[in-house]
Design a protein around this motif. Sequence first.
Motif, PDB file in Angstrom:
ATOM      1  N   TYR B  89       6.472 -10.930  -1.564  1.00  0.00           N
ATOM      2  CA  TYR B  89       6.446  -9.483  -1.744  1.00  0.00           C
ATOM      3  C   TYR B  89       5.220  -8.922  -1.057  1.00  0.00           C
ATOM      4  O   TYR B  89       4.252  -9.633  -0.807  1.00  0.00           O
ATOM      5  CB  TYR B  89       6.432  -9.136  -3.227  1.00  0.00           C
ATOM      6  CG  TYR B  89       7.694  -9.581  -3.925  1.00  0.00           C
ATOM      7  CD1 TYR B  89       8.798  -8.750  -3.967  1.00  0.00           C
ATOM      8  CD2 TYR B  89       7.790 -10.850  -4.489  1.00  0.00           C
ATOM      9  CE1 TYR B  89       9.965  -9.165  -4.575  1.00  0.00           C
ATOM     10  CE2 TYR B  89       8.949 -11.279  -5.097  1.00  0.00           C
ATOM     11  CZ  TYR B  89      10.040 -10.426  -5.139  1.00  0.00           C
ATOM     12  OH  TYR B  89      11.196 -10.842  -5.736  1.00  0.00           O
ATOM     13  N   GLN B  90       5.287  -7.627  -0.766  1.00  0.00           N
ATOM     14  CA  GLN B  90       4.123  -6.993  -0.171  1.00  0.00           C
ATOM     15  C   GLN B  90       2.926  -7.139  -1.116  1.00  0.00           C
ATOM     16  O   GLN B  90       3.091  -7.043  -2.332  1.00  0.00           O
ATOM     17  CB  GLN B  90       4.381  -5.504   0.045  1.00  0.00           C
ATOM     18  CG  GLN B  90       5.201  -5.222   1.261  1.00  0.00           C
ATOM     19  CD  GLN B  90       6.360  -4.312   0.951  1.00  0.00           C
ATOM     20  OE1 GLN B  90       7.251  -4.689   0.220  1.00  0.00           O
ATOM     21  NE2 GLN B  90       6.345  -3.124   1.492  1.00  0.00           N
ATOM     22  N   PRO B  91       1.741  -7.337  -0.556  1.00  0.00           N
ATOM     23  CA  PRO B  91       0.578  -7.356  -1.434  1.00  0.00           C
ATOM     24  C   PRO B  91       0.423  -5.958  -2.029  1.00  0.00           C
ATOM     25  O   PRO B  91       0.823  -4.969  -1.413  1.00  0.00           O
ATOM     26  CB  PRO B  91      -0.579  -7.691  -0.485  1.00  0.00           C
ATOM     27  CG  PRO B  91      -0.083  -7.419   0.884  1.00  0.00           C
ATOM     28  CD  PRO B  91       1.397  -7.533   0.854  1.00  0.00           C
ATOM     29  N   ASN B  92      -0.122  -5.869  -3.207  1.00  0.00           N
ATOM     30  CA  ASN B  92      -0.380  -4.574  -3.844  1.00  0.00           C
ATOM     31  C   ASN B  92       0.859  -3.794  -4.243  1.00  0.00           C
ATOM     32  O   ASN B  92       0.807  -2.588  -4.397  1.00  0.00           O
ATOM     33  CB  ASN B  92      -1.218  -3.641  -2.946  1.00  0.00           C
ATOM     34  CG  ASN B  92      -2.528  -4.244  -2.564  1.00  0.00           C
ATOM     35  OD1 ASN B  92      -3.109  -4.989  -3.354  1.00  0.00           O
ATOM     36  ND2 ASN B  92      -2.996  -3.953  -1.374  1.00  0.00           N
ATOM     37  N   ILE B  93       2.008  -4.459  -4.396  1.00  0.00           N
ATOM     38  CA  ILE B  93       3.182  -3.726  -4.860  1.00  0.00           C
ATOM     39  C   ILE B  93       3.393  -4.071  -6.331  1.00  0.00           C
ATOM     40  O   ILE B  93       3.148  -5.196  -6.751  1.00  0.00           O
ATOM     41  CB  ILE B  93       4.438  -4.052  -4.008  1.00  0.00           C
ATOM     42  CG1 ILE B  93       5.524  -2.997  -4.245  1.00  0.00           C
ATOM     43  CG2 ILE B  93       4.981  -5.452  -4.274  1.00  0.00           C
ATOM     44  CD1 ILE B  93       6.656  -3.049  -3.226  1.00  0.00           C
ATOM     45  N   THR B  94       3.788  -3.078  -7.126  1.00  0.00           N
ATOM     46  CA  THR B  94       4.038  -3.339  -8.545  1.00  0.00           C
ATOM     47  C   THR B  94       5.520  -3.638  -8.738  1.00  0.00           C
ATOM     48  O   THR B  94       6.336  -3.389  -7.864  1.00  0.00           O
ATOM     49  CB  THR B  94       3.659  -2.133  -9.429  1.00  0.00           C
ATOM     50  OG1 THR B  94       4.539  -1.059  -9.112  1.00  0.00           O
ATOM     51  CG2 THR B  94       2.223  -1.698  -9.212  1.00  0.00           C
ATOM     52  N   GLU B  97       7.576  -0.541  -8.421  1.00  0.00           N
ATOM     53  CA  GLU B  97       7.685  -0.066  -7.032  1.00  0.00           C
ATOM     54  C   GLU B  97       8.655  -0.917  -6.224  1.00  0.00           C
ATOM     55  O   GLU B  97       9.426  -0.397  -5.409  1.00  0.00           O
ATOM     56  CB  GLU B  97       6.304  -0.053  -6.378  1.00  0.00           C
ATOM     57  CG  GLU B  97       5.433   1.076  -6.877  1.00  0.00           C
ATOM     58  CD  GLU B  97       3.963   0.892  -6.521  1.00  0.00           C
ATOM     59  OE1 GLU B  97       3.193   1.819  -6.757  1.00  0.00           O
ATOM     60  OE2 GLU B  97       3.598  -0.197  -6.024  1.00  0.00           O
ATOM     61  N   ILE B 100      12.019   0.311  -7.193  1.00  0.00           N
ATOM     62  CA  ILE B 100      12.326   1.619  -6.579  1.00  0.00           C
ATOM     63  C   ILE B 100      12.694   1.415  -5.118  1.00  0.00           C
ATOM     64  O   ILE B 100      13.668   1.972  -4.617  1.00  0.00           O
ATOM     65  CB  ILE B 100      11.106   2.571  -6.682  1.00  0.00           C
ATOM     66  CG1 ILE B 100      10.829   2.914  -8.141  1.00  0.00           C
ATOM     67  CG2 ILE B 100      11.339   3.844  -5.877  1.00  0.00           C
ATOM     68  CD1 ILE B 100       9.566   3.716  -8.363  1.00  0.00           C
ATOM     69  N   GLU B 101      11.905   0.576  -4.449  1.00  0.00           N
ATOM     70  CA  GLU B 101      12.142   0.358  -3.027  1.00  0.00           C
ATOM     71  C   GLU B 101      13.508  -0.285  -2.776  1.00  0.00           C
ATOM     72  O   GLU B 101      14.263   0.161  -1.910  1.00  0.00           O
ATOM     73  CB  GLU B 101      11.023  -0.526  -2.464  1.00  0.00           C
ATOM     74  CG  GLU B 101      10.782  -0.259  -1.010  1.00  0.00           C
ATOM     75  CD  GLU B 101       9.429  -0.756  -0.561  1.00  0.00           C
ATOM     76  OE1 GLU B 101       9.317  -1.958  -0.316  1.00  0.00           O
ATOM     77  OE2 GLU B 101       8.503   0.065  -0.437  1.00  0.00           O
ATOM     78  N   PHE B 102      13.832  -1.293  -3.561  1.00  0.00           N
ATOM     79  CA  PHE B 102      15.126  -1.952  -3.356  1.00  0.00           C
ATOM     80  C   PHE B 102      16.276  -1.058  -3.795  1.00  0.00           C
ATOM     81  O   PHE B 102      17.342  -1.062  -3.169  1.00  0.00           O
ATOM     82  CB  PHE B 102      15.158  -3.315  -4.045  1.00  0.00           C
ATOM     83  CG  PHE B 102      14.593  -4.397  -3.170  1.00  0.00           C
ATOM     84  CD1 PHE B 102      15.409  -5.103  -2.306  1.00  0.00           C
ATOM     85  CD2 PHE B 102      13.234  -4.671  -3.169  1.00  0.00           C
ATOM     86  CE1 PHE B 102      14.880  -6.073  -1.466  1.00  0.00           C
ATOM     87  CE2 PHE B 102      12.695  -5.635  -2.328  1.00  0.00           C
ATOM     88  CZ  PHE B 102      13.526  -6.338  -1.480  1.00  0.00           C
ATOM     89  N   SER B 104      16.363   2.041  -3.468  1.00  0.00           N
ATOM     90  CA  SER B 104      16.534   3.066  -2.428  1.00  0.00           C
ATOM     91  C   SER B 104      17.406   2.572  -1.270  1.00  0.00           C
ATOM     92  O   SER B 104      17.800   3.353  -0.410  1.00  0.00           O
ATOM     93  CB  SER B 104      15.174   3.523  -1.904  1.00  0.00           C
ATOM     94  OG  SER B 104      14.703   2.624  -0.917  1.00  0.00           O
ATOM     95  N   LEU B 105      17.691   1.284  -1.253  1.00  0.00           N
ATOM     96  CA  LEU B 105      18.508   0.740  -0.165  1.00  0.00           C
ATOM     97  C   LEU B 105      20.001   0.953  -0.405  1.00  0.00           C
ATOM     98  O   LEU B 105      20.806   0.843   0.502  1.00  0.00           O
ATOM     99  CB  LEU B 105      18.254  -0.764  -0.014  1.00  0.00           C
ATOM    100  CG  LEU B 105      16.818  -1.214   0.265  1.00  0.00           C
ATOM    101  CD1 LEU B 105      16.709  -2.721   0.120  1.00  0.00           C
ATOM    102  CD2 LEU B 105      16.384  -0.796   1.653  1.00  0.00           C
ATOM    103  N   PHE B 128       1.194  -5.821 -11.018  1.00  0.00           N
ATOM    104  CA  PHE B 128       1.353  -6.185  -9.615  1.00  0.00           C
ATOM    105  C   PHE B 128       2.191  -7.460  -9.522  1.00  0.00           C
ATOM    106  O   PHE B 128       1.998  -8.379 -10.320  1.00  0.00           O
ATOM    107  CB  PHE B 128      -0.009  -6.408  -8.960  1.00  0.00           C
ATOM    108  CG  PHE B 128      -0.723  -5.114  -8.683  1.00  0.00           C
ATOM    109  CD1 PHE B 128      -0.273  -4.272  -7.670  1.00  0.00           C
ATOM    110  CD2 PHE B 128      -1.814  -4.719  -9.431  1.00  0.00           C
ATOM    111  CE1 PHE B 128      -0.903  -3.064  -7.414  1.00  0.00           C
ATOM    112  CE2 PHE B 128      -2.455  -3.513  -9.184  1.00  0.00           C
ATOM    113  CZ  PHE B 128      -1.991  -2.693  -8.167  1.00  0.00           C
ATOM    114  N   LEU B 144      16.228  -7.823  -8.379  1.00  0.00           N
ATOM    115  CA  LEU B 144      16.374  -7.147  -7.087  1.00  0.00           C
ATOM    116  C   LEU B 144      17.703  -7.504  -6.418  1.00  0.00           C
ATOM    117  O   LEU B 144      18.280  -6.695  -5.695  1.00  0.00           O
ATOM    118  CB  LEU B 144      15.200  -7.483  -6.170  1.00  0.00           C
ATOM    119  CG  LEU B 144      13.829  -7.035  -6.686  1.00  0.00           C
ATOM    120  CD1 LEU B 144      12.736  -7.407  -5.701  1.00  0.00           C
ATOM    121  CD2 LEU B 144      13.791  -5.548  -6.972  1.00  0.00           C
TER     122      LEU B 144
END
Lengths: 245, 241
Positions: B89-94, B97, B100-102, B104-105, B128, B144
Motif C-alpha cells: 500500500y502507499q506509505p501514509n495511507i489509512t 482512505e 475510499i480510493e478503491f 472510487s474505482l 495507517f 478491498l
Amino acid sequence: MKRFWKMYQVEQKIFFRSPDVILFCLAMPLVVFIVITMITGGKNAADSGLTYLQSAYVSLSTVGICCSAFMSIPITVVELRSQGILRRMYCSPCSPARLLACDTICSGVVAALSTLILTVAAVFFFGYRMPGNVFAYLAVWLLTMVSMFSIGLMVASLCRTTKSMNVATSLLYFPMLLFSGATIPAEVFPGALRTVAGWMPLGVGIRLLKSVSMGCYDKIIMPVVSLTAIAVICGTVAVRTFRWE
Amino acid sequence: MNEPSVSVRNLTKSFSGRAVVDDLSFDVRKGEVFALLGHNGAGKSTTIDLILGLKEPNGGSAKILGMDAAKHRKQVFERVGVQLQNTQYQPNITVEEACIEFASLYAAPADYPQLLEQFGLGTLRKSFVSKLSGGERQKLSVVLALIGKPEVVFLDELTTGLDVVARREVWRTLKQLKCQGLTIFLTTHYMEEAEALCDRVCIIRSGKKVIEGTIEETIAASGQRNLEETYLFFMGEEELL
C-alpha cells in the motif's frame, strides 16, 4: 468525475503527509527568498536589469516545479509500480492511469502552492510588484511546469527499478536545483556556468519567466518553442515507454 | 447447464523456454469455491495472472464470466474482485482512505464501513495501513477485493502468514460470502484450508494439471485419508507419507 475527485482528495492528503514535500517544495524556496532579499534585495543583479528581489522571486517560483517534476513524480510513479499498486489498480474497472493522473495533479497543486506562498511573502512583506503582465507570467509558468513534469514522467517511465530512478532523479534534481538558477541566482554565476544554466531545461524556463516578469516579450519565441518541444517529446516518450509493472 | 464463472482452456505460458503453465484446462462453476493447489513455483500465480489478463498466454485461453479479461478489462473487473500476492500500500495511507480510493474505482461500490466491521477492522479505520499486523493487512486486502460487490473473487495465498485465529476468521467470512452466492477462486498452501472451504480443487505440478475434482473424488483417487496426504501423493512425495 465525482469518483476522480474522491481519489484525488485522498492522494492530496497523502502528499501533504510527506515531510520532504513540506520541506523542499514549500519551506525551502521561502527561506532562500527571505535570505537573498534581506542580504541583497535592492541591489541590481549583475547586468540583468533586475534587482535581486525581482530575480529571486522568479527563480524561486520554479523550485516547487523542480521538486515536483524531478523528485515527487518519478519517486511516486516508480514506487506505485514496484509496490504492485499499479498492478492492483489494473485489476479494477478503472485504468491505473487515473491514479497517475491524480498524483500528477497533486504535484502540480504542490508546485502552485509553493509559488503562492512565495508570492504572498514577496508582495506583502517585501513590496514586490511585477513590472510585466501577471497573466502572461502565469501562462509561461504553467508551460514551464508542464514541460518539466513531462521530463519527470519520462524518467518515471524509463526507470524500471527504484535504484535507477534514484540515480536519475539525483542527476536531474540537484544540478537543476543548484545550477539552473532556481535557488542560487544565475547572475552570480561565472560566465561558463551561466551558459550551462541557459541550456538546462529549467534554466530556459527561468530566463523566459524573467523576461516576461519584466515585461520584455521580444525574445520569448525560442524558449517557448523549446519548452513546448520538450513537453511534446518527453510526454510522448513517457506514454510510449510506460509499463504498469 | 450454467456457464462456468472461470473457464481455462489449454493455457500455456513459458518464460525463456521453460513452461511455467503447461496446457492447463479447468472450469470454476458459478457459486463454488475452487482452489488451485501446488508447490511454490508450480505456476499458480502465473495462472492467475493469465486469467486476469496481467500476462499474455503463449497459447490457449482463459475467460472470466465468458469474457477475456485482457480485452474487456472494464466489464470484467466491474464484476470480479482480486487480492494479489505481495501487493503493498502507499506509505501514509489509512485504512479508510484505502477503502475510499478503491471504492472510487467502481460504479456501485459496497458500503465499506460495513465490510470493515464484518472483517473486524471497524476500529482501525483511522489507522495507517503500514501500522497494521500481517493478519489485519490481509483482511484489508479481502475488504478491498470485495468493495466492488464482485460475483467472482480471486484470492492468491490469502491466509499465508496469518495466525490460526485470523485464518479462522477469514474462513468464516469466506463461508458467509459463499452462502451469498459468491464464486471464489483461491490458491493456498494449507490443505486443511482447502478441505474446509473448497468444493473442488485442482492440483498442478510444474504447470501441468495432475488431478481435478471434488475433495472426496480427489482423496478417493489417491487412496489416502485426507487432502494433505492426497496432495503429497500426487506430488510424488510418497516417502513423506
